[in-house]
Motif scaffolding. Structure first.
Motif, PDB file in Angstrom:
ATOM      1  N   ASN A  10     -26.296 -10.213  25.110  1.00  0.00           N
ATOM      2  CA  ASN A  10     -25.123 -10.513  24.300  1.00  0.00           C
ATOM      3  C   ASN A  10     -24.587  -9.285  23.575  1.00  0.00           C
ATOM      4  OD1 ASN A  10     -25.178 -13.188  25.037  1.00  0.00           O
ATOM      5  ND2 ASN A  10     -26.516 -13.766  23.344  1.00  0.00           N
ATOM      6  N   GLN A  40     -16.366 -16.401  22.056  1.00  0.00           N
ATOM      7  CA  GLN A  40     -17.462 -16.104  22.976  1.00  0.00           C
ATOM      8  C   GLN A  40     -17.979 -14.694  22.769  1.00  0.00           C
ATOM      9  OE1 GLN A  40     -16.349 -15.758  27.067  1.00  0.00           O
ATOM     10  NE2 GLN A  40     -18.410 -15.129  27.704  1.00  0.00           N
ATOM     11  N   LEU A  44     -23.117 -16.670  24.574  1.00  0.00           N
ATOM     12  CA  LEU A  44     -23.073 -17.614  23.462  1.00  0.00           C
ATOM     13  C   LEU A  44     -21.630 -17.842  23.028  1.00  0.00           C
ATOM     14  CD1 LEU A  44     -26.096 -16.381  21.291  1.00  0.00           C
ATOM     15  CD2 LEU A  44     -26.060 -18.152  23.064  1.00  0.00           C
ATOM     16  N   TYR A  46     -19.791 -19.106  20.006  1.00  0.00           N
ATOM     17  CA  TYR A  46     -19.928 -19.437  18.592  1.00  0.00           C
ATOM     18  C   TYR A  46     -18.709 -20.225  18.117  1.00  0.00           C
ATOM     19  CZ  TYR A  46     -23.634 -15.900  18.460  1.00  0.00           C
ATOM     20  OH  TYR A  46     -24.772 -15.181  18.694  1.00  0.00           O
ATOM     21  N   TYR A  47     -18.906 -21.067  17.106  1.00  0.00           N
ATOM     22  CA  TYR A  47     -17.759 -21.734  16.483  1.00  0.00           C
ATOM     23  C   TYR A  47     -17.826 -21.583  14.968  1.00  0.00           C
ATOM     24  CZ  TYR A  47     -21.086 -25.703  16.341  1.00  0.00           C
ATOM     25  OH  TYR A  47     -22.186 -26.517  16.157  1.00  0.00           O
ATOM     26  N   TYR A  48     -16.622 -21.464  14.366  1.00  0.00           N
ATOM     27  CA  TYR A  48     -16.470 -21.167  12.950  1.00  0.00           C
ATOM     28  C   TYR A  48     -15.500 -22.175  12.323  1.00  0.00           C
ATOM     29  CZ  TYR A  48     -18.098 -16.653  14.784  1.00  0.00           C
ATOM     30  OH  TYR A  48     -18.785 -15.656  15.435  1.00  0.00           O
ATOM     31  N   GLU A  56     -21.020 -18.045  11.493  1.00  0.00           N
ATOM     32  CA  GLU A  56     -20.788 -19.147  12.420  1.00  0.00           C
ATOM     33  C   GLU A  56     -21.458 -20.432  11.944  1.00  0.00           C
ATOM     34  OE1 GLU A  56     -24.589 -17.177  13.643  1.00  0.00           O
ATOM     35  OE2 GLU A  56     -22.569 -16.488  13.138  1.00  0.00           O
ATOM     36  N   PHE A  59     -23.435 -22.661  17.771  1.00  0.00           N
ATOM     37  CA  PHE A  59     -23.021 -22.044  19.026  1.00  0.00           C
ATOM     38  C   PHE A  59     -23.401 -22.931  20.210  1.00  0.00           C
ATOM     39  CE2 PHE A  59     -27.310 -20.478  18.237  1.00  0.00           C
ATOM     40  CZ  PHE A  59     -27.929 -20.669  19.461  1.00  0.00           C
ATOM     41  N   ASN A  61     -24.802 -22.507  23.999  1.00  0.00           N
ATOM     42  CA  ASN A  61     -25.442 -21.532  24.875  1.00  0.00           C
ATOM     43  C   ASN A  61     -24.937 -21.759  26.301  1.00  0.00           C
ATOM     44  OD1 ASN A  61     -27.057 -19.775  26.238  1.00  0.00           O
ATOM     45  ND2 ASN A  61     -28.967 -20.415  25.270  1.00  0.00           N
TER      46      ASN A  61
END
Length: 291
Positions: A10, A40, A44, A46-48, A56, A59, A61
């Motif tokens: 990552n 992205q 991963l 991620y979301y916020y 975050e 996330f 995967n």
């Protein structure tokens, strides 16, 4: 530990897919959709809460994703299927819908095509670890069954194992001896003279008891490791089709009733079909049948 396995990859990849999506929750407050900003980074997603946030909320995967499927194109609804969870997502317009679905499919396809990638090797390693744990659990079950059999027969486990190991050898010897016995018939023994009364009770025969025999010497005990959980079998209904991709996996079909034999943290569960076939499948693809 699982997350660490992906960090190397990552950190070498820049963010690709990003934008607003509505994500369905799974908490106790309900399963409504909440607007989140997704970004992205490598494998991963991620979301916020806000697009400018650095911390975050969670996330997805993508390395564990099995597929990205359209649920309802008219509503811009799609889902990411992983063994642990089915992620329900809704984009804000038609263009975003195509952007996300095509982009995620490309990422998943690229990961699937590279079996030597770090994420795929990690998933494969975890599956191997699960298989080893299941084999060990079955071995413990068989040992317990052997211990019970030894107790009921009044023998120890080592004697039973010796009998089992010597059975094939004895069968071969008996087969050879039977050929010789056909040529020489044993002489019939004469009945001994005496006044034995077959109907007369022998006092020694009345010493039978229903007490369970004590545990003989040599019987081992199976000790459970600290933190181990005994697998609890249960019935489940299949919610999504899954076609086995490895020889140790199991194909399941929608509305099929299967038996879950063991659950694992990475989402791949061991199950059995009604005709006795066993294998691994994504745990998120089934729903437990409540008693």
């Amino acid at each position: 530990a699982r997350l660490v396995r992906y960090l190397f990859l990552n950190t070498k990849m820049e963010a690709h897919l990003q934008g607003w999506l509505s994500k369905q929750g799974t908490g106790a407050l309900g399963k409504g959709f909440k607007r989140r900003y997704f970004r992205q980074k490598g494998t991963l997603l991620y979301y916020y809460k806000q697009d400018k946030d650095d911390n975050e909320l969670g996330f997805v995967n993508v390395a564990e994703a099995i597929s990205c499927d359209i649920v309802d194109e008219s509503k811009h609804h799609f889902q990411i299927k992983t063994p642990k969870r089915i992620w329900q997502l809704i984009s804000e317009n038609e263009n975003d819908f195509k952007y996300w679905v095509d982009g995620l499919k490309n990422v998943i396809e690229r990961l699937n095509s590279d079996e030597n990638s770090l994420p795929r090797q990690s998933v494969r390693l975890e599956t191997m670890e699960n298989r080893i744990r299941d084999v060990e659990a079955k071995e413990n079950l068989l040992r317990n069954a052997l211990e019970i059999a030894a107790q009921q027969l009044g023998k120890n486990v080592e004697d039973l194992l010796a009998e089992a190991e010597g059975k094939n050898v004895d069968d071969d010897d008996n087969s050879n001896n039977n050929n010789n016995d056909e040529q020489e018939q044993p002489k019939k023994q004469e009945e001994p003279q005496g006044n034995n009364d077959s109907g007369k009770d022998d006092n020694n025969d009345n010493d039978e008891t229903n007490d369970v025999p004590e545990k003989p010497e040599g019987v081992f005990e199976v000790k459970e490791e600290e933190g181990d959980e005994k697998p609890k079998r249960f019935k489940a209904t299949v919610l999504y089709d899954y076609a086995a991709q490895q020889d140790y996996e199991m194909t399941i079909h929608v509305d099929e009733i299967i038996t879950v034999l063991s659950k694992h943290g990475n989402g791949w569960w061991l199950g059995a079909t009604s005709d006795g076939k066993q294998g691994y499948f994504p745990g998120s693809y089934v729903q437990q049948i409540e008693d």
